[in-house]
Design an enzyme around this catalytic site. Structure first.
Site: not given
Ligand code: SAM
Length: 328
Positions: A124, A127, A173, A191, A245
């Site tokens: 979620a 993207s 999970d 990610d 990130c």
């Protein structure tokens, strides 16, 4: 940019960053926490057959579209053009998808192909799942897993709105998925949830309000578990991409190093295979501790006015990793 502008960021974060970055890049990176960012977007090929007509329509609004050399359907506009872009019919009709350019790198490195089985283990708001659906031309099997309920529903809404039809979503999970689908997927994207240091901005104190060295440790624990699960979901011969990130080596190099120690030569850290601006190879040492593997194929993407900070690693799996589990 005045140095005082970044003084609202946590001092311990700034201190770590100064030790992490080459001295000649430090001030430029600081400026990205202050300056308004550019807006990146890509053409949504799930909705658009002729990208050039979308580009022509956007340009007719007076927008100056900057092309991205390493992705031919990606663009960015200057901060002052953002409002016009978001008011365009192309945006309202989901012909374009607004996404930071750095966030487009992990799916590109994963290189998902039509017809494959692909897993997005922390998906979620979607993207990268959507970008993967574009790459797979809405074919094959794309599984998207998300554990937080509100974010899961955002993911589902996003996938529907953008026209992704090859995705199955799982409110679950991610650390448990491999038990149902051991060594099943051709490609896996993790990610990972992280301390999001690459998203810090002085205009939005919420972006750094919860940062602390303790938070970094907590995220690293989660990442290790999810990355272990990602490896176990991947078939021998498959490809895994790990991304965050955040700058913190504890959440990047250290997590990778531990994984490679655990699985030995069943995993190989590969070159990313993309020519990107402003990257640094992963570090070999941090705070006096030397990593046991050569991690230099993994890259830290340094932030600029158009790119958020990211860390990306590509791993291939040479043989089954189930044996160690069966022997327990
Ligand atoms: N890939 C997404 C995108 O590009 O839109 C962003 C993913 S975000 C960095 C990480 C996501 O992982 C968050 O939505 C978070 O709620 C989710 N997450 C955290 N722990 C998880 C777990 N154990 N299993 C599955 N998802 C998890």
């Amino acid at each position: 940019m005045s140095v005082s502008a970044v003084s609202s960021l946590p001092p311990a974060f700034l201190d770590r960053l100064q030790h992490l970055l080459p001295p000649e890049r430090y001030t430029d990176v600081l400026s990205t926490f202050v300056a308004p960012p550019a807006t990146g977007f890509r053409i949504n090929s799930l909705r658009v057959e002729f990208p050039e007509s979308v580009i022509t329509n956007l340009e007719s609004l007076g927008l100056v579209l900057h092309r991205v050399p390493w992705k031919d359907d990606a663009f960015w506009v200057a901060p002052e053009d953002r409002a016009t872009l978001l008011a365009s019919d192309a945006f309202a009709d989901q012909q374009i998808y607004v996404q930071n350019l750095s966030s487009m790198i992990p799916p590109l490195v994963l290189d998902a192909q039509p017809g494959e089985r692909v897993l997005d283990l922390a998906a979620a708001p979607g993207s990268k799942t959507l970008q993967l659906a574009c790459m797979m031309q809405n074919t094959g099997e794309l599984a998207a897993v998300e554990v937080v309920k509100s974010r899961f529903f955002k993911l589902r809404a996003n996938l529907n709105a953008q026209g992704a039809t090859n995705v199955r979503t799982y409110l679950q999970d991610g650390t448990r998925v491999w038990r149902y689908r051991p060594e099943y997927f051709d490609r896996v994207l993790l990610d990972a949830p992280c301390s999001t240091e690459g998203r810090f901005h002085v205009d939005d104190p919420a972006t750094f309000a919860f940062w602390s060295p303790r938070k970094i440790k907590e995220m690293a624990r989660k990442q290790r578990k999810l990355l272990y699960a990602a490896v176990q979901c991947l078939r021998p011969g498959g490809v895994l991409v790990y991304a965050t990130c955040t700058f913190a080596p504890e959440e990047n190099e250290a997590v990778l190093d531990k994984l490679l120690r655990k699985f030995g030569d069943a995993l190989v850290l590969e070159p990313l295979g993309l020519s990107l601006p402003l990257t640094m190879p992963a570090r070999s040492i941090w705070q006096g501790k030397k990593y046991s593997h050569d991690l230099s194929n993994a890259k830290r993407v340094l932030p600029t006015s158009t790119m958020e900070a990211f860390f990306v690693a590509k791993i291939s799996k040479t043989r089954s990793t189930m044996e160690a589990i069966r022997q327990r």
